[in-house]
Design a protein around this motif. Structure first.
Motif, short mmCIF file in Angstrom:
data_model
loop_
_atom_site.label_atom_id
_atom_site.label_comp_id
_atom_site.label_asym_id
_atom_site.label_seq_id
_atom_site.Cartn_x
_atom_site.Cartn_y
_atom_site.Cartn_z
N LYS B 21 0.89 -35.09 5.78
CA LYS B 21 2.33 -35.42 5.91
C LYS B 21 2.91 -34.83 7.20
O LYS B 21 3.68 -35.51 7.91
CB LYS B 21 3.11 -34.86 4.71
N GLU B 22 2.54 -33.60 7.46
CA GLU B 22 3.06 -32.94 8.67
C GLU B 22 2.60 -33.66 9.93
O GLU B 22 3.34 -33.75 10.91
CB GLU B 22 2.62 -31.47 8.71
N VAL B 23 1.37 -34.12 9.91
CA VAL B 23 0.85 -34.84 11.08
C VAL B 23 1.67 -36.12 11.30
O VAL B 23 2.07 -36.44 12.42
CB VAL B 23 -0.65 -35.17 10.91
N GLU B 24 1.99 -36.79 10.19
CA GLU B 24 2.81 -38.01 10.31
C GLU B 24 4.18 -37.68 10.91
O GLU B 24 4.66 -38.39 11.80
CB GLU B 24 2.99 -38.67 8.93
N ASP B 25 4.77 -36.59 10.42
CA ASP B 25 6.08 -36.16 10.94
C ASP B 25 6.00 -35.86 12.44
O ASP B 25 6.88 -36.25 13.21
CB ASP B 25 6.59 -34.91 10.21
N LEU B 26 4.95 -35.13 12.80
CA LEU B 26 4.80 -34.76 14.21
C LEU B 26 4.60 -36.00 15.08
O LEU B 26 5.17 -36.11 16.17
CB LEU B 26 3.61 -33.80 14.39
N LYS B 27 3.81 -36.94 14.58
CA LYS B 27 3.58 -38.16 15.35
C LYS B 27 4.88 -38.95 15.55
O LYS B 27 5.12 -39.51 16.62
CB LYS B 27 2.51 -39.02 14.68
N ALA B 28 5.73 -38.88 14.51
CA ALA B 28 7.03 -39.55 14.63
C ALA B 28 7.88 -38.91 15.73
O ALA B 28 8.75 -39.54 16.31
CB ALA B 28 7.76 -39.50 13.29
N LYS B 29 7.60 -37.61 15.98
CA LYS B 29 8.31 -36.92 17.06
C LYS B 29 7.58 -37.04 18.40
O LYS B 29 7.95 -36.38 19.37
CB LYS B 29 8.43 -35.42 16.72
N GLY B 30 6.51 -37.80 18.41
CA GLY B 30 5.77 -38.01 19.66
C GLY B 30 4.71 -36.97 19.94
O GLY B 30 4.18 -36.90 21.05
N VAL B 31 4.39 -36.14 18.93
CA VAL B 31 3.35 -35.13 19.13
C VAL B 31 2.12 -35.50 18.30
O VAL B 31 2.23 -35.71 17.09
CB VAL B 31 3.85 -33.73 18.68
N SER B 32 0.97 -35.60 18.96
CA SER B 32 -0.26 -35.92 18.23
C SER B 32 -1.19 -34.72 18.21
O SER B 32 -1.80 -34.39 19.23
CB SER B 32 -0.98 -37.10 18.89
N PRO B 33 -1.30 -34.03 17.06
CA PRO B 33 -2.22 -32.89 16.99
C PRO B 33 -3.65 -33.36 17.31
O PRO B 33 -4.09 -34.40 16.80
CB PRO B 33 -2.11 -32.42 15.54
N SER B 34 -4.31 -32.62 18.14
CA SER B 34 -5.66 -33.00 18.52
C SER B 34 -6.52 -31.76 18.70
O SER B 34 -6.08 -30.77 19.30
CB SER B 34 -5.61 -33.83 19.80
N LEU B 35 -7.70 -31.81 18.13
CA LEU B 35 -8.59 -30.65 18.08
C LEU B 35 -9.82 -30.91 18.94
O LEU B 35 -10.49 -31.93 18.77
CB LEU B 35 -8.98 -30.47 16.60
N VAL B 36 -10.11 -29.99 19.83
CA VAL B 36 -11.35 -30.07 20.60
C VAL B 36 -12.28 -28.94 20.13
O VAL B 36 -11.90 -27.77 20.14
CB VAL B 36 -11.10 -29.92 22.11
N ALA B 37 -13.48 -29.32 19.71
CA ALA B 37 -14.51 -28.33 19.37
C ALA B 37 -15.55 -28.36 20.47
O ALA B 37 -16.11 -29.41 20.78
CB ALA B 37 -15.14 -28.65 18.02
N ILE B 38 -15.77 -27.19 21.07
CA ILE B 38 -16.76 -27.09 22.14
C ILE B 38 -18.07 -26.58 21.55
O ILE B 38 -18.10 -25.53 20.92
CB ILE B 38 -16.29 -26.09 23.24
N GLN B 39 -19.11 -27.35 21.78
CA GLN B 39 -20.44 -26.93 21.32
C GLN B 39 -21.31 -26.77 22.56
O GLN B 39 -21.54 -27.74 23.29
CB GLN B 39 -21.01 -28.02 20.40
N VAL B 40 -21.76 -25.56 22.83
CA VAL B 40 -22.61 -25.34 24.00
C VAL B 40 -24.07 -25.34 23.54
O VAL B 40 -24.49 -24.47 22.79
CB VAL B 40 -22.28 -24.01 24.72
N GLY B 41 -24.83 -26.31 23.98
CA GLY B 41 -26.22 -26.45 23.54
C GLY B 41 -26.26 -26.99 22.12
O GLY B 41 -25.22 -27.09 21.46
N GLU B 42 -27.47 -27.34 21.67
CA GLU B 42 -27.57 -27.89 20.31
C GLU B 42 -27.77 -26.78 19.29
O GLU B 42 -28.37 -25.75 19.59
CB GLU B 42 -28.75 -28.85 20.24
#
Lengths: 289, 289
Positions: B21-42
């Motif tokens: 729900k919060e993500v929907e609210d934020l998107k309505a405000k023009g903010v898109s939560p986005s997560l970057v996971a960095i994996q170094v090597g396998e």
């Protein structure tokens, strides 16, 4: 055998001697540690501190600048002032003297201080470093308590440690320093007292730190045989200075007890000077990396 | 009466529902939560986590980007990469997956993450905020343990709390969250065990959190009658999954016991999603102030 007195002065003197040398070394490298204390409005109690700061800074060769700002300034103005000091390369340490007038949120302003200039260790970043066991700028009284304890030569590993009081500036950082030295640490506070459990915890403490500001909260006969007792409290009652611990009775059982006054608090200003040097070194590292 | 099982799934489900729900609210405000996971090597073990992250992120409407970087990259390159993500307004949350190859100092790189994007709560600033009792982005498993305890309806004020294990990601933050809720908190660890004192502390714990990674370190009969037991350990022994607590025996005395698996760890990924939203909100606040 009565307890030995665990005095702050020898530690403070040693710290100041070391700081003096370090300041000379830094100046030879072209870095002059300089401390700005911000005082918003007049405060009689603060003057005791700022006078001690000035005296100690001068003794150590640290430039000391007491900036007295008007009592009616806004928070926004104070923040702007702090931002200016943060950016000024000639200022290496910043303190905001407490208390501040009521229109100002002390925490917001303290947290605005650049962490690498935060010589009182009041910013989240510095507290986080303490928590992680990688302390850099530690709240001075907590650090003083820690160094007093270490000065007895005790091996902290596995010791039963009890800290009474969980303030952000003493209890918590002291507990974390002792935990990160592998003490088994219990933190008691008002809720412990309300359940009547403080005595039980104190009774098993091999190392006891008390920082609550309640005269004689900890009874002397609660203290464990052979314990190290660091009493941070300095309370005025019936015209007498009393600690948070019933010192005289505690001395019959403890191995070491801090006098009140003359204990951990005595090292506070010396540690503030050392933090000013540490801050200057940190800023130098940041510039070089 | 045997203990009730304190399961993570209902809490995780509720959190994810709220986050969605919060993500929907934020998107309505023009903010898109986005997560970057960095994996170094396998790393095979990491895949379990990143797959769970991806699935949960998608479920919550959060953009998930797994960035797989070469195993032979230098620390300097990784830092540069993190700096880029810190500056990118389209990235609101950053994780550096552990472990990293040996040429890289994990801590230096984790601490490089901008605190307002540090959704695992691994930077000094976020840990300091936890210590001060003003948590913003809290290490997920510690927060999960805390919420599981609170979900029982217990009043933490004055409770005897024992945390076994003092890691930076679980033991310490869990202890601090419980301390700031006015529990009387004792932190035990390997040195406590070496002195044979862990049992004594565990026996008085009304709330017990164990996070050490040693199967059945805490014997079931040490557990106090009516205690709440949160067991973070998931250990593989003789092909079985065992907790740090002897769960079955503990259930005879405790009021609540987390199952292993299915306890606090189960809420970890859901809390990571909530932290991603919290981080996006924090960045929005910073932009607006």
């Amino acid at each position: 055998m009565p307890a030995q007195l665990l005095k702050g002065k020898p530690i403070a003197d040693k710290i100041k001697e070391d700081v003096k040398k370090e300041v000379e070394d830094l100046k030879a490298k072209g870095v002059s540690p300089s401390l700005v204390a911000i005082q918003v409005g007049e405060n009689e109690a603060s003057k005791v501190y700022t006078n001690a700061q000035k005296k100690n800074a001068e003794l150590c060769g640290i430039k000391y600048d007491l900036q007295e700002l008007p009592a009616d300034m806004t928070q926004e103005q104070l923040i702007k002032h702090i931002d200016g000091l943060n950016k000024d390369p000639n200022v290496t340490g910043i303190i905001l003297q407490m208390p501040v007038p009521e229109q100002i949120d002390a925490k917001v302003c303290q947290w605005r201080i650049a962490y690498e200039k935060d010589i009182e260790g009041v910013t989240p970043t510095n507290m986080g470093l303490v928590t992680f066991g990688e302390p850099r700028l530690v709240p001075c009284t907590a650090q003083g308590a820690f160094e007093l304890i270490k000065s007895t030569g005790v091996d902290l590993y596995g010791k039963e440690v009890v800290v009474v009081g969980h303030s952000d500036i003493v209890g918590k950082p002291a507990a974390l320093l002792l935990l990160n030295s592998f003490g088994t640490v219990t933190v008691c506070h008002i809720a412990t007292g309300q359940r009547g459990l403080t005595e039980e915890h104190v009774r098993r403490a091999e190392i006891l730190v008390v920082a609550v500001g309640v005269p004689h909260l900890v009874k002397g006969d609660w203290v464990k045989e052979g314990a190290i007792v660091v009493d941070i409290g300095i309370n005025v009652k019936d015209g007498k200075l009393l600690g948070d611990v019933e010192t005289e009775v505690a001395m019959e059982k403890a191995a070491w007890v801090t006098p009140v006054p003359g204990g951990a608090g005595t090292a506070t200003t010396a540690i503030l000077m050392r933090n000013t040097v540490e801050a200057a070194k940190w800023q130098l590292e940041m510039k070089q990396s």
